[in-house]
Design an enzyme around this catalytic site. Structure first.
Site, PDB file in Angstrom:
ATOM      1  N   THR A  35       0.779  -1.159  -0.266  1.00  0.00           N
ATOM      2  CA  THR A  35       0.222  -0.017   0.336  1.00  0.00           C
ATOM      3  C   THR A  35       0.915   1.506  -0.557  1.00  0.00           C
ATOM      4  O   THR A  35       0.915   2.782  -0.373  1.00  0.00           O
ATOM      5  CB  THR A  35      -0.952   0.285   0.861  1.00  0.00           C
ATOM      6  OG1 THR A  35      -1.582  -1.027   1.141  1.00  0.00           O
ATOM      7  CG2 THR A  35      -1.875   1.082   1.494  1.00  0.00           C
ATOM      8  N   TYR A  94      -8.516   0.884  -2.804  1.00  0.00           N
ATOM      9  CA  TYR A  94      -7.386   1.208  -3.579  1.00  0.00           C
ATOM     10  C   TYR A  94      -6.791  -0.190  -4.022  1.00  0.00           C
ATOM     11  O   TYR A  94      -7.025  -1.077  -3.899  1.00  0.00           O
ATOM     12  CB  TYR A  94      -6.440   1.898  -2.781  1.00  0.00           C
ATOM     13  CG  TYR A  94      -5.924   1.134  -2.118  1.00  0.00           C
ATOM     14  CD1 TYR A  94      -6.516   1.181  -0.390  1.00  0.00           C
ATOM     15  CD2 TYR A  94      -5.017   0.657  -1.345  1.00  0.00           C
ATOM     16  CE1 TYR A  94      -5.740   0.370   0.420  1.00  0.00           C
ATOM     17  CE2 TYR A  94      -4.236  -0.189  -0.677  1.00  0.00           C
ATOM     18  CZ  TYR A  94      -4.480  -0.244   0.038  1.00  0.00           C
ATOM     19  OH  TYR A  94      -3.921  -0.843   1.402  1.00  0.00           O
ATOM     20  N   THR A 124       2.235  -4.027   4.015  1.00  0.00           N
ATOM     21  CA  THR A 124       2.057  -4.319   5.326  1.00  0.00           C
ATOM     22  C   THR A 124       1.576  -5.465   6.344  1.00  0.00           C
ATOM     23  O   THR A 124       1.369  -6.257   7.138  1.00  0.00           O
ATOM     24  CB  THR A 124       0.628  -3.226   6.269  1.00  0.00           C
ATOM     25  OG1 THR A 124      -0.705  -3.265   5.884  1.00  0.00           O
ATOM     26  CG2 THR A 124       1.492  -1.856   6.151  1.00  0.00           C
ATOM     27  N   ASP A 125       0.233  -6.814   5.052  1.00  0.00           N
ATOM     28  CA  ASP A 125      -0.251  -7.751   5.571  1.00  0.00           C
ATOM     29  C   ASP A 125       0.660  -8.823   6.326  1.00  0.00           C
ATOM     30  O   ASP A 125       0.327  -9.466   6.985  1.00  0.00           O
ATOM     31  CB  ASP A 125      -0.999  -7.986   4.149  1.00  0.00           C
ATOM     32  CG  ASP A 125      -1.971  -6.889   3.927  1.00  0.00           C
ATOM     33  OD1 ASP A 125      -3.141  -6.393   4.775  1.00  0.00           O
ATOM     34  OD2 ASP A 125      -3.332  -7.620   3.142  1.00  0.00           O
ATOM     35  N   LYS A 141       1.130  -7.040  12.926  1.00  0.00           N
ATOM     36  CA  LYS A 141      -0.325  -6.452  12.600  1.00  0.00           C
ATOM     37  C   LYS A 141      -1.563  -6.543  13.599  1.00  0.00           C
ATOM     38  O   LYS A 141      -2.023  -7.763  13.145  1.00  0.00           O
ATOM     39  CB  LYS A 141      -0.628  -6.248  11.544  1.00  0.00           C
ATOM     40  CG  LYS A 141      -1.866  -5.703  10.887  1.00  0.00           C
ATOM     41  CD  LYS A 141      -1.962  -5.191   9.335  1.00  0.00           C
ATOM     42  CE  LYS A 141      -2.937  -5.192   7.899  1.00  0.00           C
ATOM     43  NZ  LYS A 141      -2.576  -4.852   6.873  1.00  0.00           N
ATOM     44  N   GLU A 184      -0.242 -27.445  28.200  1.00  0.00           N
ATOM     45  CA  GLU A 184      -1.072 -28.524  27.921  1.00  0.00           C
ATOM     46  C   GLU A 184      -1.630 -29.522  26.861  1.00  0.00           C
ATOM     47  O   GLU A 184      -1.984 -30.251  27.356  1.00  0.00           O
ATOM     48  CB  GLU A 184      -2.351 -27.036  26.734  1.00  0.00           C
ATOM     49  CG  GLU A 184      -3.431 -26.563  27.019  1.00  0.00           C
ATOM     50  CD  GLU A 184      -4.672 -26.564  28.237  1.00  0.00           C
ATOM     51  OE1 GLU A 184      -4.711 -27.176  28.041  1.00  0.00           O
ATOM     52  OE2 GLU A 184      -5.029 -25.422  29.128  1.00  0.00           O
TER      53      GLU A 184
END
Ligand SMILES: NC(=O)C[C@H](N)C(=O)O
Length: 336
Positions: free
Chosen positions: A19, A33, A99-100, A172, A293
């Site tokens: 972006t 966009y 950014t993903d 993120k 766990e």
């Protein structure tokens, strides 16, 4: 302070798309966009202030939205970074990135870059055409950081929204807001303000020159996939990734990495076939403890410690280039 141009650090900007190189139809388009349309030269021209803090060169390595980032892209990028940083006339590197998956590329590089020189990843949440686009100031801050002696030896850094984060721990956290990048609990490293980076923390985990990973001769990485935990989970996704050839699986379990009774037999069967199983958590914060766990000693599984599933995948891929021993790999999850 105005340093004369020949005294300024040499910073190479490696552009990969995202972006920060995106454009929208109108100035108020902040979603919908197109990412990865603007070339590195235009990114640099848009911020003439860069010339005050570094001698900048640009290279277009890829032009992609970061949801399309692949292992092969990472290997190409990491080799280019290592080649450039080995040159005496390169003092630091900035990587512009979507950014993903920015946090994943950052952690991959944190584990395989063989230099103490600064490497800074930067992106933007808004395209360059938007009102209050964040790309230009983020790029300026990233170049300033990469040119700074204070950033030497700190591992791969992520700089957005005036903040400095460590590659291992940043994530993120929001689909669209400008303050999306956070290091929720372990803590960001510092701020960039008034043309200066301020550091308050360093990561205690090994990185860059102190890791055992060498990608210089690799052109592929072992297949590692992630299966996501949820109520009523069954073995279908796990069985599918194992059948497709996974050498390792990150189980992004619920809570502190619990394993559902309906999935456990398939996990055991996968392990018996030699697939490495790492227990991580979908929660995204906190420790997934060995023998917590699940009885990892008995199952021969690995616990992800504080790595989120997407970062656990990266460490497991690199770990598998060194060893297939689960105990050895567990130690890597405590070391890196
Ligand atoms: N803000 C962004 O950069 C998102 C974009 N989809 C990317 O990762 O390339």
């Amino acid at each position: 302070a105005a340093a004369s141009a020949d005294k300024l650090a040499h910073v190479t900007i490696l552009a990969t798309g995202g972006t920060i190189a995106g454009s929208g139809a109108t100035s108020t388009t902040t979603v919908g966009y197109t990412a990865a349309t603007v070339g590195v030269d235009r990114l640099i021209q848009a911020v003439p202030e860069l010339a005050k803090v570094a001698q900048v060169k640009g290279e277009q390595v890829f032009q992609i939205a970061s949801e399309n980032m692949s292992n092969e892209h990472w290997l190409t990028l990491a080799k280019r970074v290592n080649t450039l940083l080995a040159q005496p006339d390169v003092d630091g590197i900035v990587i512009t990135h979507g950014t993903d998956t920015l946090e994943e590329t950052a952690y991959f590089l944190d584990l395989v870059v063989k230099s103490k020189k600064p490497v800074v990843l930067v992106g933007a949440m808004r395209p360059g055409t938007a009102l209050s686009a964040d790309g230009p100031i983020n790029l300026y801050n990233a170049v300033l950081l990469a040119a700074s002696q204070d950033a030497v030896g700190k591992g791969v850094l992520v700089a957005l929204n005036d903040q400095i984060h460590a590659a291992r721990d940043v994530t993120k956290t929001n689909t669209s807001t400008l303050d999306s990048f956070k290091t929720p609990e372990l803590g960001m490293l510092g701020y960039i303000q008034g043309n200066k980076p301020y550091f308050y923390h360093v990561s205690t985990r090994k990185h860059t020159v102190d890791t055992e990973f060498d990608i210089s001769k690799l052109d592929a990485l072992p297949q590692v996939d992630i299966v996501y935990g949820y109520a009523n989970m069954g073995p279908a996704a796990l069985n599918a990734v194992v059948a497709s050839g996974a050498k390792g699986v990150i189980h992004a379990g619920v809570g502190d990495g619990s394993l559902a009774g309906k999935v456990l037999p398939a996990l055991k069967a996968a392990r018996q076939q030699g697939v490495l199983i790492v227990r991580a958590s979908r929660v995204g914060q906190g420790i997934v403890a060995r023998n917590g766990e699940a009885n990892d000693d008995e199952l021969d599984f690995v616990a992800a410690d504080t790595l989120n599933p997407q970062k656990a995948r990266i460490l497991l891929m690199l770990a598998l280039t060194r060893s297939t021993d689960s105990k050895e790999i567990q130690h890597m999850f405590y070391r890196y």
